[in-house]
Design a protein around this motif. Structure first.
Motif, PDB file in Angstrom:
ATOM      1  N   SER A  19       0.861  -1.182   0.000  1.00  0.00           N
ATOM      2  CA  SER A  19       0.000   0.000   0.000  1.00  0.00           C
ATOM      3  C   SER A  19       0.895   1.228   0.000  1.00  0.00           C
ATOM      4  N   PRO A  20       0.357   2.379  -0.357  1.00  0.00           N
ATOM      5  CA  PRO A  20       1.214   3.568  -0.357  1.00  0.00           C
ATOM      6  C   PRO A  20       1.601   3.988   1.061  1.00  0.00           C
ATOM      7  N   LEU A  21       2.894   3.982   1.359  1.00  0.00           N
ATOM      8  CA  LEU A  21       3.355   4.380   2.693  1.00  0.00           C
ATOM      9  C   LEU A  21       4.033   5.740   2.655  1.00  0.00           C
ATOM     10  N   SER A  22       4.337   6.215   1.458  1.00  0.00           N
ATOM     11  CA  SER A  22       4.892   7.559   1.376  1.00  0.00           C
ATOM     12  C   SER A  22       4.115   8.324   0.314  1.00  0.00           C
ATOM     13  N   GLY A  23       4.166   9.640   0.408  1.00  0.00           N
ATOM     14  CA  GLY A  23       3.443  10.456  -0.543  1.00  0.00           C
ATOM     15  C   GLY A  23       2.042  10.805  -0.073  1.00  0.00           C
ATOM     16  N   GLY A  24       1.311  11.446  -0.966  1.00  0.00           N
ATOM     17  CA  GLY A  24       0.021  12.031  -0.607  1.00  0.00           C
ATOM     18  C   GLY A  24      -1.012  11.042  -0.107  1.00  0.00           C
ATOM     19  N   GLN A  25      -0.902   9.774  -0.519  1.00  0.00           N
ATOM     20  CA  GLN A  25      -1.900   8.802  -0.058  1.00  0.00           C
ATOM     21  C   GLN A  25      -1.365   7.943   1.081  1.00  0.00           C
ATOM     22  N   SER A  26      -0.234   8.367   1.667  1.00  0.00           N
ATOM     23  CA  SER A  26       0.394   7.540   2.686  1.00  0.00           C
ATOM     24  C   SER A  26      -0.506   7.342   3.897  1.00  0.00           C
ATOM     25  N   ASP A  27      -1.350   8.321   4.173  1.00  0.00           N
ATOM     26  CA  ASP A  27      -2.240   8.187   5.325  1.00  0.00           C
ATOM     27  C   ASP A  27      -3.137   6.964   5.165  1.00  0.00           C
ATOM     28  N   LEU A  28      -3.746   6.825   3.994  1.00  0.00           N
ATOM     29  CA  LEU A  28      -4.658   5.707   3.749  1.00  0.00           C
ATOM     30  C   LEU A  28      -3.891   4.389   3.733  1.00  0.00           C
ATOM     31  N   GLY A  29      -2.733   4.402   3.049  1.00  0.00           N
ATOM     32  CA  GLY A  29      -1.953   3.182   2.944  1.00  0.00           C
ATOM     33  C   GLY A  29      -1.419   2.717   4.286  1.00  0.00           C
ATOM     34  N   THR A  30      -1.023   3.690   5.124  1.00  0.00           N
ATOM     35  CA  THR A  30      -0.516   3.325   6.446  1.00  0.00           C
ATOM     36  C   THR A  30      -1.613   2.700   7.289  1.00  0.00           C
ATOM     37  N   GLN A  31      -2.838   3.191   7.121  1.00  0.00           N
ATOM     38  CA  GLN A  31      -3.932   2.578   7.872  1.00  0.00           C
ATOM     39  C   GLN A  31      -4.073   1.107   7.523  1.00  0.00           C
ATOM     40  N   ILE A  32      -3.975   0.798   6.242  1.00  0.00           N
ATOM     41  CA  ILE A  32      -4.080  -0.606   5.825  1.00  0.00           C
ATOM     42  C   ILE A  32      -2.985  -1.425   6.497  1.00  0.00           C
ATOM     43  N   LYS A  33      -1.760  -0.873   6.448  1.00  0.00           N
ATOM     44  CA  LYS A  33      -0.638  -1.601   7.028  1.00  0.00           C
ATOM     45  C   LYS A  33      -0.837  -1.773   8.530  1.00  0.00           C
ATOM     46  N   ASN A  34      -1.236  -0.710   9.210  1.00  0.00           N
ATOM     47  CA  ASN A  34      -1.423  -0.791  10.655  1.00  0.00           C
ATOM     48  C   ASN A  34      -2.529  -1.762  11.029  1.00  0.00           C
ATOM     49  N   ASP A  83       5.955  -0.600   0.098  1.00  0.00           N
ATOM     50  CA  ASP A  83       5.414   0.697  -0.307  1.00  0.00           C
ATOM     51  C   ASP A  83       5.207   0.704  -1.816  1.00  0.00           C
ATOM     52  N   ASP A  84       3.975   0.990  -2.258  1.00  0.00           N
ATOM     53  CA  ASP A  84       3.772   1.075  -3.712  1.00  0.00           C
ATOM     54  C   ASP A  84       3.684   2.518  -4.192  1.00  0.00           C
ATOM     55  N   GLN A  85       3.767   3.462  -3.286  1.00  0.00           N
ATOM     56  CA  GLN A  85       3.721   4.891  -3.622  1.00  0.00           C
ATOM     57  C   GLN A  85       2.540   5.256  -4.502  1.00  0.00           C
TER      58      GLN A  85
END
Lengths: 337, 385, 542
Positions: B32-47, B73-75
Motif C-alpha cells: 500500500s502507499p506508505l509515502s506520498g500524498g496517499q500515505s495516510d490511507l496506505g498506512t492505515q491498511i498496514k497498521n 510501499d507502492d507509492q
C-alpha cells in the motif's frame, strides 16, 4: 433556463473565482519575488506555503478554547505563519540555493524539488507524532457565516448582493481584505522604499548592484524572507477558506499559482496578482462550461466539465502566451548578442 | 581500527537479528502507499494488518511459526507497485499479501504475483476488473463497484425518494467506477441525472457547488475518499445546500466529521463493515489501534485488519491441511480462496470462484450530528461467474 | 566551442585496473547469484545466509553488481576486460539472477526505460536548452498507442464506432484536407520573415487549431472506416508489436511536433510551464476520453510479441513460461537502448547536434548564423519524444496494464532530475542518473523499510515511510557536491572550467564575484545556461 437565473449564477461563479484568485495571487507573489531576483523557480515554495497553513492550524488549535477575539486569533496566526515560513524560506535559500549561485540554472531547480520532498515528509512526521494527517482548521464562531443570503433578515444592501448572486462568507471577505493589505504593503515596499530599490537593483543586475554598495546576498535573503512570509500568509488564507490541509496539499495550488505568475509575466508583481485573479475566474468558468453549453444550445460543450478545470487554465495560458510571449504584464527585454 | 571492527560486528549482529531464532518464519506482506500524498490511507491498511498479525502471532507460535508482517510501499504508482510485488514474489517466506489501496496498482501487481501463487486479499479495491480477470490469487473483502453502486442507487430511490441526482467522482478508478455503476442503476430506474462529472481538485469546489445550486438535484452521489468528500461537504453546506449526500465505502471514516464538521450531516454511505456499536469487537480493535499507533482507526484500517485476518485464517487452514507443516504458496492460495473467515468486523467472508465475496451484508450508514448510525441493511451477492 | 587549450588538462592516466575490475565483477556477481539462488543460500552457514537474505544487503549487492557496468565504463582497463565484464554481466549474470528473482529483471527493464527517457529529455533540455516539464506525456502517447491496440480496448472502440459513428469516408476526407491545408499554411506563416504581425499570430493560431482538429478527424474517420470491416475482440495480432514500436515512435514524434509548434517561440520558464501544462493536458485527456483509453479504469491485459526462438532459449535455460515475456522485454530494452545511444552519439556530433547547442548557448547568434530556429527546436522535441514513445510501448507490454496515474507530473520531474543529476548533455551521465534514481526509488530505499520491518520502530520514523524524505536529501546533497552532475559531459566541463588554466590570474568576473561574496570564492564557477546572460551584463571575459 433564462437570463434571470443565469445572470446571478454567472456572477456567483465569477465572484467565487475572484476569491479563489486572491489565494492564487498571494502564492504567486511568493514565486515571483524569488524569480525576480534569482530567475529560479522555487519549487519548494508550495511547501513553504503549507508550512504557513500548518502554523495557522496550530495557532487556531491552541487558541481554540480561549475567549480571545476571533480577529485577534487570525492576526496571531498570520504573524506566526509569516515569521515561520519567512525564516524557513531564508534557511532553504542559505542551504540549498546559495551554494549553487553560479551553477547551471537547472541545478537549483532540482535541489528545490529535493527540498520540497524533504519538507513534505517533515511536515507529515511532525503532525503525525500527534496522530494527525489531515489538519482541519478550528475557526472561531461566526467566521463561516454567510455575509448575506436571500433571507429576509438581511440588510437591503446584503439582500441586493444576494439576489445578484454574490454570497460571500465572512472569512472570504477577510481573505480578500488581508490579500489587499499584503498587496498594498508589498507594492509600497518594493516601489517606494530604499530597500525596495535595492531589491530591484539586485533583480536587475546582481553584480552591478554589488558594485554600488548593495549587499546582494543580504538582499536575496531578504527577498526570500518576504516571499516566505507571503507564502505563510497564503497558507493561513488557504486554511481559512478551505478548512483542511495536509502535508501534500501544497503541490496543486503551487502549480496553479506558478502558472498564474507566468501568465501575469513572471517577475512582475502586478502581473502575479492579475494572473492569479484571471486564472481563478477562468478555472471556475471552465468548470461551468457544460451548463453554459446547455443554455446556449451548444451541446458539444457539455463534455467540458470540472474535470477540465485545470487544463483549461493551461490552454488559456498557451493562448495568451502565443500573443504575449512574456505574459500579460511582463516586460520583454530586447536581447542582444 | 578497533572501533570499526566493533561497529562492523554490531552491524552484522543487527542485520541477522530476528532471523536468528530456530522457528520457521512466516511472513505476510502489505502492499500500500506508505509515502506520498496517499500515505495516510496506505498506512492505515498496514497498521490494521499489523494488529491482526499481533493478534495471531501466539497462535502461530504454538504451531512452531514466527509470524511477522512486512510493509511494502507502492507509492500509489503502478510501476513501483509491480516492482514491489516482484520482490515479494522472490521472498519465499512471504506467503500472502494484503493490498492494495488503488485498483491501478492491484491489477498489475496481482498479475505479477500470480505465477508464484502468492495469494492477495484486497482491503480496498472495488473496481470490477480486479477480480473479473479470474486470477487464482486475487481476492477482495469489499463489495465490487457493481454491487455497491446499485446498492447506493436503490437506497436513494427507495429510501430518499429522489427524482434527480447529481453524480460526482474523484477521477480515480475507485470513484469513477463507482459513480458509473450508480449512474447505470439510476438510469434503469428513470431517475434524472442532473449532472455527472469528475474532479481531481482537493480544495476548491466552488464551480461544482454553483452548478448544484443551479440544477437543484434531490441528492448528490460522490464516488470518492473521505478526505476529498469531507472538504466538499463543508463548502457545500456553507453555501446553504442541505440535500443528502451519498457515497461508497471510501467515506467510512471518523475523519468525515472532523473535516466536514457540521457539513457531514445528512450523509449516507454503503459499506460491508458493520457499525462499531453492533460489534463489541470493533471497539476493542479501535482501542488497540489507537494504543499501538497513537492514531484513531479509520475505515481503511478496519478493512486492512479484516483482510489480514482473512489471510491469516487462510494460512492457518493451509497449515492444518498440510499436517501442521509449513504449507507451500499454492496451498495457501487455495486455502485463502476456500476460507470461511469468521470473527471479522465485516461479518463472515467466503470467496466465490474468482475471489469476490460470495454474499455479504451491506450496511447503509448515516452520519448525523457527528454520529454514525446504521440506516439499513441489504444483502448483496457477488455476480455469478 | 572552445578548443582544448594546450596544457589545460594534463593527461594524467590512472593506472591500469583491469585486474581489480575483473575481481570486483567476479565477487559482486557471485554475491548476487548466491543471494538470489535459494539452494546455494541454504548451503551456506546460516549466519552468512541471513546476512545475504537481509533486504538491504541484497539490494546493496544488486547495486554493487550494477555498479560494475559503471566501473567497466569508467575505469582505465584493457578493452577486453571491459567488454568481458560488461557482456557477461548484461547477458549472463543478470538474466540468471532474474530467473530466480524477477524483481531483478523488473529493475533492469525499468532502468532501461528511464535511461531512454532521460536520453530523450537530454536532447531537449541538455542539448537544445528547452526546459520541458511535461515530457512524460510522450511516454504516455507511446504506452497508449500499444495499450489500445494490444488489448481488447480496440475492440471496444470499434464497437462503439460501429454503433455511433457515421459517414467514415467523409470524416476522413475532411480530416485529411484540413490536415494538409493547415500544415501548409503553418509552414507558410513560419517562412514569413521579419516581425510577426497580430494577423500572422492569429493565422498561426487558427492553423494550429485546424491541424489538431484535422488530426482528430482523420483518426476518427480511419477508425470508423476500419470498424465497419473487422472486429478485434482481443486486440491486434501480437506480432504487430514490432509495427507498433515504430508507430509509437511516429505518434510520439507527431505529438511532440504538435505540442511544439505553438509553444516553441517561448523562452525559458515560459516554455517550462507551458510544457508542464500540455503534459497535464495529455494525462487529463487520457483520463477523460474513456472511449479510447478506458479512462481512470485503465487498460488491461496488454499483450506483447513473442519470439519463438528466444522463448525456447529461455525455456532451455530453465526459465518458466511466465518469465518469457520479461526475458524477451529485457533483451529488447537492451537492443533499443543500444540503438538510442548510437543515435545520440551520432546526433551529438552531427550538424543538427551542433545547431541545438548553438541555440542553447545563444538563440539570436544561432539564428544569425543561419540556423532555422523553429525547425531545429521542433526536431529536438520530436527526437526526444520518439525515444519516450518507443519506451512507452515497452512499459505497456511489461506492466500489461496502463492507466493515467502512471503519467503524472511527478514522473516528468523525476526524469528531469535524472538528467540533471547525471550531467546535462552527457550521454553516459544521464544513463547513470537514470540508473541511480531508479535503483534508489525501486530497490535501495524500499529495502531500508523492509530491513527494519521487525525492529518495531515508531511509525513516524519508520524508514518505510521516509523514502521521499531520504530521496530528497540525496538529491539535494548530490547537487550540492556535484553541481555539474555525476558524469558531466566533456564539452560542458570544458566550458565550466575554461578559465581554470590561467593559473592564479583571476578574471575580472571572478574578482567581482569574489568581492561580493567572499565565502563563496572557492565555489565551482560554472557559467551554465543562466550565467551566460550574467556574463554579458558583467562585461566579463568575452
Amino acid at each position: 433556463m433564462d437570463f434571470a437565473t443565469l445572470a446571478p449564477f454567472l456572477v456567483g461563479v465569477i465572484v467565487s473565482g475572484l476569491v479563489l484568485g486572491f489565494v492564487y495571487a498571494i502564492i504567486a507573489l511568493g514565486y515571483t519575488m524569488v524569480y525576480g531576483v534569482l530567475q529560479l523557480i522555487n519549487f519548494a515554495h508550495s511547501e513553504v506555503f503549507v508550512t504557513g497553513a500548518v502554523v495557522g492550524f496550530e495557532v487556531f488549535r491552541v487558541l481554540g478554547d480561549s475567549p480571545m477575539n476571533g480577529y485577534l486569533k487570525l492576526l496571531i496566526a498570520l504573524l506566526a505563519a509569516m515569521l515561520v515560513s519567512g525564516l524557513l524560506n531564508v534557511l532553504i535559500e542559505r542551504l540549498a540555493y546559495r551554494p549553487l549561485r553560479n551553477a547551471p540554472r537547472l541545478v537549483p531547480l532540482i535541489t528545490a524539488i529535493g527540498v520540497s520532498l524533504i519538507l513534505q515528509d517533515l511536515i507529515r512526521i511532525i503532525e503525525g507524532f500527534q496522530g494527525r494527517f489531515d489538519l482541519t482548521y478550528r475557526l472561531p464562531e461566526g467566521f463561516s457565516t454567510s455575509f448575506c443570503g436571500a433571507e429576509s433578515s438581511c440588510a437591503p444592501i446584503g439582500k441586493f448582493l444576494g439576489t445578484v448572486g454574490i454570497q460571500l462568507q465572512l472569512k472570504e471577505v477577510m481573505l480578500v481584505v488581508v490579500s489587499l493589505i499584503m498587496l498594498g504593503g508589498l507594492n509600497y515596499l518594493v516601489n517606494y522604499t530604499k530597500l525596495g530599490r535595492a531589491i530591484r537593483a539586485v533583480a536587475q543586475d546582481r553584480v552591478t548592484a554589488g558594485l554600488m554598495g548593495i549587499d546582494a546576498n543580504g538582499i536575496i535573503s531578504l527577498t526570500f524572507l518576504i516571499g516566505g512570509a507571503l507564502g505563510g500568509v497564503s497558507g493561513v488564507l488557504f486554511g481559512l477558506k478551505f478548512g483542511t490541509v495536509n502535508a501534500y496539499s501544497g503541490f496543486d495550488p503551487g502549480i496553479v499559482a506558478f502558472t498564474a505568475a507566468v501568465l501575469g509575466g513572471i517577475g512582475s508583481i502586478p502581473g502575479a496578482v492579475l494572473g492569479g485573479l484571471v486564472l481563478g475566474v477562468i478555472q471556475n468558468l471552465i468548470g461551468v462550461t457544460n451548463i453554459l453549453g446547455n443554455v446556449l444550445g451548444l451541446a458539444n460543450l457539455g463534455v467540458i466539465d470540472s474535470s477540465y478545470q485545470r487544463i483549461g487554465a493551461f490552454l488559456v495560458l498557451v493562448l495568451i502566451l502565443i500573443f504575449k510571449p512574456t505574459g500579460l504584464l511582463g516586460r520583454s527585454n530586447t536581447e542582444k548578442v | 581500527m578497533k572501533k570499526t571492527s566493533i561497529l562492523a560486528l554490531t552491524l552484522l549482529g543487527s542485520l541477522t537479528l530476528g532471523a536468528a531464532s530456530a522457528q520457521t518464519t512466516i511472513k505476510i506482506a502489505t502492499l500500500s502507499p506508505l509515502s506520498g500524498g496517499q500515505s495516510d490511507l496506505g498506512t492505515q491498511i498496514k497498521n490494521g494488518a499489523q494488529l491482526a498479525v499481533n493478534e495471531y502471532a501466539s497462535q502461530f507460535k504454538r504451531l512452531g511459526f514466527d509470524l511477522s508482517l512486512v510493509g511494502y510501499d507502492d507509492q500509489a504508482d503502478p510501476a513501483t507497485g509491480t516492482a514491489a510485488a516482484r520482490k515479494i514474489a522472490a521472498d519465499n517466506s512471504i506467503l500472502a499479501v494484503v493490498g492494495t489501496l488503488n485498483s491501478g496498482v492491484a491489477i498489475p501487481s496481482s498479475a505479477a504475483l500470480a505465477p508464484s501463487h502468492v495469494a492477495m486479499v484486497s482491503p480496498a479495491n472495488t473496481a470490477n476488473q480486479v477480480t473479473d480477470r479470474g486470477l487464482k490469487n486475487m481476492n477482495r473483502i469489499v463489495a465490487r463497484d457493481d454491487a455497491q453502486g446499485p446498492a447506493g442507487a436503490n437506497f436513494m430511490v427507495s429510501k430518499l425518494k429522489v427524482k434527480s441526482v447529481y453524480l460526482l467522482n474523484d477521477k480515480t478508478a475507485y470513484g469513477e467506477g463507482l459513480a458509473a455503476e450508480v449512474k447505470k442503476a439510476l438510469q434503469a430506474k428513470n431517475v434524472k441525472i442532473s449532472g455527472d462529472e469528475g474532479t481531481e481538485e482537493k480544495s476548491d469546489f466552488s464551480a461544482i457547488i454553483q452548478k448544484i445550486k443551479l440544477t437543484k438535484p434531490d441528492a448528490i452521489y460522490f464516488g470518492g475518499i473521505y478526505n476529498q468528500v469531507g472538504v466538499f461537504l463543508k463548502q457545500l453546506r456553507e453555501q446553504g445546500v442541505t440535500i443528502p449526500v451519498v457515497g461508497g465505502d471510501g467515506l467510512d471514516s471518523e475523519q468525515m466529521v472532523t473535516i466536514g464538521g457540521k457539513g457531514s450531516d445528512n450523509v449516507f454511505y454503503t459499506t460491508v463493515a458493520a457499525p462499531a456499536e453492533a460489534l463489541p469487537a470493533a471497539k476493542t480493535v479501535a482501542n488497540n489501534y489507537s494504543k499501538t499507533f497513537g492514531k484513531d482507526i479509520q475505515g481503511f484500517g478496519l478493512f486492512g485488519y479484516d483482510a489480514a485476518k482473512v489471510t491469516l485464517q487462510g494460512v492457518l487452514a493451509a497449515i492444518k491441511a498440510n499436517g501442521n507443516k509449513l504449507p507451500s504458496r499454492e496451498q495457501v492460495e487455495t486455502a485463502v480462496r476456500k476460507v470461511r473467515a469468521t470473527g471479522l468486523l465485516s461479518g463472515t467472508v467466503q470467496f466465490n470462484s474468482v475471489g469476490d465475496r460470495q454474499s455479504a451484508k451491506m450496511y447503509i450508514m448515516n452520519i448525523n450530528n457527528g454520529k454514525f448510525t446504521l440506516d439499513s441493511t441489504i444483502s448483496v451477492k457477488a455476480p455469478t461467474q | 566551442m572552445t578548443a582544448v587549450r594546450p596544457g589545460s588538462q594534463p593527461p594524467t592516466r590512472a593506472p591500469d585496473r583491469s585486474l581489480s575490475l575483473i575481481v570486483l565483477a567476479i565477487i559482486s556477481s557471485a554475491l548476487l547469484l548466491i543471494s538470489q539462488e535459494r539452494s546455494w543460500l541454504a548451503a551456506l552457514p546460516s549466519f552468512i545466509g541471513n546476512i545475504l537474505k537481509n533486504p538491504l544487503v541484497a539490494s546493496l549487492v544488486l547495486t554493487l553488481f550494477l555498479a560494475n557496468l559503471l566501473f567497466a565504463y569508467r575505469w582505465n582497463a584493457q578493452l577486453w576486460a571491459k567488454l568481458l565484464v560488461g557482456g557477461l554481466s548484461l547477458f549472463l549474470i543478470l538474466p540468471w539472477a532474474g530467473r530466480d528473482n524477477t524483481s531483478v529483471f523488473d529493475l533492469a527493464i525499468q532502468i532501461g526505460i528511464f535511461a531512454a527517457l532521460s536520453l530523450g529529455l537530454n536532447i531537449v533540455v541538455g542539448l537544445a536548452g528547452l526546459l520541458d516539464l511535461g515530457y512524460i506525456a510522450f511516454f504516455a502517447v507511446g504506452a497508449y498507442t500499444w495499450g489500445i491496440f494490444g488489448s481488447g480496448q480496440i475492440g471496444k472502440v470499434m464497437t462503439y464506432f460501429k454503433e455511433n459513428g457515421s459517414n467514415g469516408p467523409l470524416t476522413l476526407i475532411i480530416g485529411l484536407a484540413l490536415l494538409i491545408a493547415t500544415a501548409l499554411s503553418l509552414r507558410a506563416i513560419n517562412r514569413v520573415k521579419g516581425k510577426r504581425t497580430p494577423a500572422a499570430n492569429w493565422g498561426f493560431l487558427l492553423a494550429a487549431l485546424g491541424l489538431v482538429i484535422g488530426v482528430i478527424l482523420t483518426v476518427r474517420g480511419a477508425v470508423i472506416l476500419a470498424s465497419a470491416g473487422t472486429a478485434l475482440g482481443s486486440g491486434v495480432n501480437p506480432n504487430f508489436f514490432w509495427l507498433f514500436l515504430i508507430l509509437a515512435v511516429a505518434a510520439a514524434a507527431s505529438v511532440g511536433v504538435l505540442i511544439g509548434l505553438p509553444v516553441l517561440k517561448l523562452k525559458g520558464d515560459y516554455l517550462a510551464i507551458i510544457t508542464l501544462g500540455l503534459g497535464e493536458v495529455i494525462r487529463v485527456l487520457a483520463n477523460n476520453l474513456s472511449i479510447y483509453s478506458n479512462g481512470s479504469q485503465g487498460i488491461t491485459p496488454i499483450g506483447s510479441a513473442s519470439v519463438p526462438w528466444l522463448d525456447s532459449l529461455a525455456g532451455g535455460l530453465g526459465f518458466s513460461p511466465d518469465q518469457y515475456n520479461l526475458f524477451f522485454l529485457y533483451f529488447l530494452v537492451l537492443v533499443i537502448i543500444a540503438v538510442i545511444i548510437l543515435v545520440n552519439m551520432r546526433l551529438d556530433r552531427s550538424r543538427i547536434g551542433r545547431a541545438w547547442i548553438a541555440i542553447r548557448e545563444d538563440e539570436i547568434a544561432a539564428q544569425a548564423m543561419g540556423i532555422p530556429l523553429v525547425q531545429t527546436k521542433l526536431i529536438a522535441f520530436a527526437t526526444g519524444a520518439s525515444f519516450a514513445g518507443i519506451m512507452g510501448v515497452i512499459f505497456a507490454a511489461k506492466q500489461t496494464f496502463i492507466s493515467p496515474e502512471s503519467f503524472i507530473l511527478t514522473q516528468s520531474i523525476s526524469v528531469l532530475s535524472m538528467v540533471v543529476l547525471g550531467g546535462l548533455g552527457s550521454i553516459p551521465g544521464v544513463i547513470l542518473g537514470a540508473a541511480v534514481v531508479t535503483i534508489l526509488n525501486i530497490s535501495l530505499l524500499p529495502s531500508l523499510g523492509e530491513a527494519t520491518a521487525n525492529l518495531n520502530l515508531p511509525q513516524q520514523v519508520n524508514p518505510a515511510q521516509l523514502q521521499r524524505l531520504v530521496f530528497g536529501g540525496i538529491l539535494v546533497a548530490m547537487m550540492l557536491f556535484r553541481p555539474e552532475g555525476l558524469l558531466p559531459s566533456v564539452r560542458q566541463r570544458r566550458m565550466m572550467h575554461e578559465d581554470d588554466d590561467v593559473a592564479g590570474n583571476l578574471t575580472p568576473q571572478d574578482s567581482i564575484a569574489g568581492e561580493l561574496n567572499p565565502e563563496n570564492a572557492a565555489e565551482v564557477y560554472s557559467p551554465g545556461i543562466a550565467t551566460r546572460a550574467d556574463n554579458e551584463r558583467g562585461g566579463g571575459t568575452q
